[in-house]
Design a protein around this motif. Structure first.
Motif, PDB file in Angstrom:
ATOM      1  N   GLU A   1       0.915  -1.037  -0.122  1.00 40.68           N
ATOM      2  CA  GLU A   1      -0.157  -0.141  -0.073  1.00 40.68           C
ATOM      3  C   GLU A   1       0.862   1.365   0.139  1.00 40.68           C
ATOM      4  O   GLU A   1       0.555   2.220  -0.773  1.00 40.68           O
ATOM      5  CB  GLU A   1      -0.972   0.084   1.252  1.00 40.68           C
ATOM      6  N   THR A   2       1.990   1.254   0.882  1.00 40.19           N
ATOM      7  CA  THR A   2       2.919   2.531   0.831  1.00 40.19           C
ATOM      8  C   THR A   2       3.298   2.702  -0.664  1.00 40.19           C
ATOM      9  O   THR A   2       3.451   3.710  -0.988  1.00 40.19           O
ATOM     10  CB  THR A   2       3.888   2.237   1.937  1.00 40.19           C
TER      11      THR A   2
ATOM     12  N   GLU B   1       0.889   4.270  -2.647  1.00 36.36           N
ATOM     13  CA  GLU B   1       0.481   5.707  -2.305  1.00 36.36           C
ATOM     14  C   GLU B   1       1.747   6.706  -2.704  1.00 36.36           C
ATOM     15  O   GLU B   1       1.684   7.551  -3.314  1.00 36.36           O
ATOM     16  CB  GLU B   1       0.515   5.829  -0.817  1.00 36.36           C
ATOM     17  N   LEU B   2       3.118   5.943  -2.690  1.00 37.10           N
ATOM     18  CA  LEU B   2       4.112   6.814  -3.176  1.00 37.10           C
ATOM     19  C   LEU B   2       4.178   6.935  -4.577  1.00 37.10           C
ATOM     20  O   LEU B   2       4.860   7.967  -4.951  1.00 37.10           O
ATOM     21  CB  LEU B   2       5.415   6.282  -2.484  1.00 37.10           C
TER      22      LEU B   2
END
Lengths: 253, 253
Positions: free
Chosen positions: A24-25, A28-29
């Motif tokens: 997920e990170t 998002e990034l």
């Protein structure tokens, strides 16, 4: 990239969470969904080791790009061996085996035992939690285990070490697509690049579970009055000279 | 040692899981329950960020030895600021403030914002996720933030950095009781000793959110024709010379 995380009851909380949070990170990034992750099981939900109810979806018939098996929360040899005989874990192994013919598969920590039981690792190199090496060799002798490694990738299979190695695994998969993105995700999560489990090994804890070293010690005590010959000791305990040397060194270092 | 982990909806999965798994690993390796951990909230259960249902118990009136607030799953400045206005997060801050008069309190990552809002950190040193420093200073100016630190302990408050710093926090609390046990837990989980977040900082990402540096850049552009004086620039942007130098260096390095 479509990823299934295949789970059963008693899944290791930090393993499952850290897989989901790492991907997920990355999304998002990156500003877009590069890793579409679903949690699957043959039931509507599973309970994690800490009793969290995890909603899951049924395994799709169409193969994804990758299936990951996170750890079952068994830290000790006896409990992981018992867990492998559970019907739901056997079903999980079968599911992974059927996907493995059509896509990549991955596992970390005790998840590697499930891959091992599924036959997916036969004749291949793999890694698992450093202290479970002796148990793994006993349970799945067809696999070339390298438990000092953090990540082992061979053919369509990728395995990782203990606990936080779930994160190293996810980062490795992100790195294959984009080294820059993996590096940024690692910075946000505070995980450095760690190629080896070796610095973490606690020799006394390995020794406790190393049947080969135990057999060697018993043999040595019975033959203390004779001059020591490695070749003879190795034959007596049923290992190659090289393996016996390596295992004794691992325990002593 | 009695520990409460105080949670609300949208709790950061890896933060909560890794706290529970670290203390459980410590208990297992110690062979006894040295850390009795309960997950508490004013409701019967909360939903993690990934939608896992976490059963919780009501906060006991008798104070434990320690209350820990894990992160809310907000990685960006705008979302954490919005989350702090949620009624359940305000209630969580009040709960922690009431415990803080009677026991130690701890937080990691965005959990530190909840401690900040509760007033517990006023006049004290603390840390949070490295990229949220500028937002934290804006939201809770009464706190002396040191976001390069992994762990900051002062008086009865202990705070930690981003994501995996939840583990560093739990290990630090175990280390206070038994350095040997903490070292063994770290080996099982594969986490090394990391005193600082500094090696993880991605300067370009700090710069994006650093209001002070932005103000400084605007000021510089307006005064390009004049000889540069740090003291004047610092006065103009409302910071000490030392702070301004430090923040610019953090962005440039």
């Amino acid at each position: 990239m479509r990823i299934l995380v295949a789970v059963a009851d008693d899944v290791f909380d930090t393993g499952l969470s850290s897989l989901l949070d790492t991907f997920e990170t990355a999304n998002e990034l990156a500003g877009e969904t590069r890793f579409a992750v679903s949690v699957v099981s043959s039931r509507r939900s599973v309970k994690t080791h800490h009793g969290f109810a995890v909603p899951t979806t049924p395994p799709p018939s169409r193969a994804p790009d990758l299936v990951i098996v996170p750890a079952i929360a068994c830290k000790q040899p006896a409990t992981i061996v018992a867990a492998l005989d559970r019907p739901d874990i056997r079903a999980l192994a079968d599911l992974v085996a059927s996907y493995a013919r059509r896509c990549r598969v991955a596992a970390a920590c005790t998840g590697t035992f499930v891959l091992g039981r599924s036959g997916v690792l036969d004749g291949r190199r793999a890694t698992t939690s450093w202290w479970l090496g002796p148990t793994f060799r006993q349970q799945v002798p067809e696999v070339e285990l390298e438990e000092a490694e953090m990540i082992v990738a061979e053919d369509n299979v990728i395995t990782a070490g203990a606990a936080l190695a779930h994160l190293d695994l996810a980062l490795e998969l992100i790195r294959e697509r984009s080294p820059d993105l993996a590096s940024l995700v690692a910075r946000y999560l505070l995980l450095e690049n760690r190629p080896s489990q070796a610095p973490f090994v606690a020799p006394s804890h390995v020794a406790l579970d190393d049947e080969l070293v135990k057999r060697f010690e018993r043999w040595i005590r019975r033959h203390l009055s004779e001059p020591f010959e490695l070749a003879r000791a190795a034959r007596a305990v049923g290992a190659s000279e090289r393996t016996l040397q390596r295992r004794i060194r691992a325990v002593l270092e």
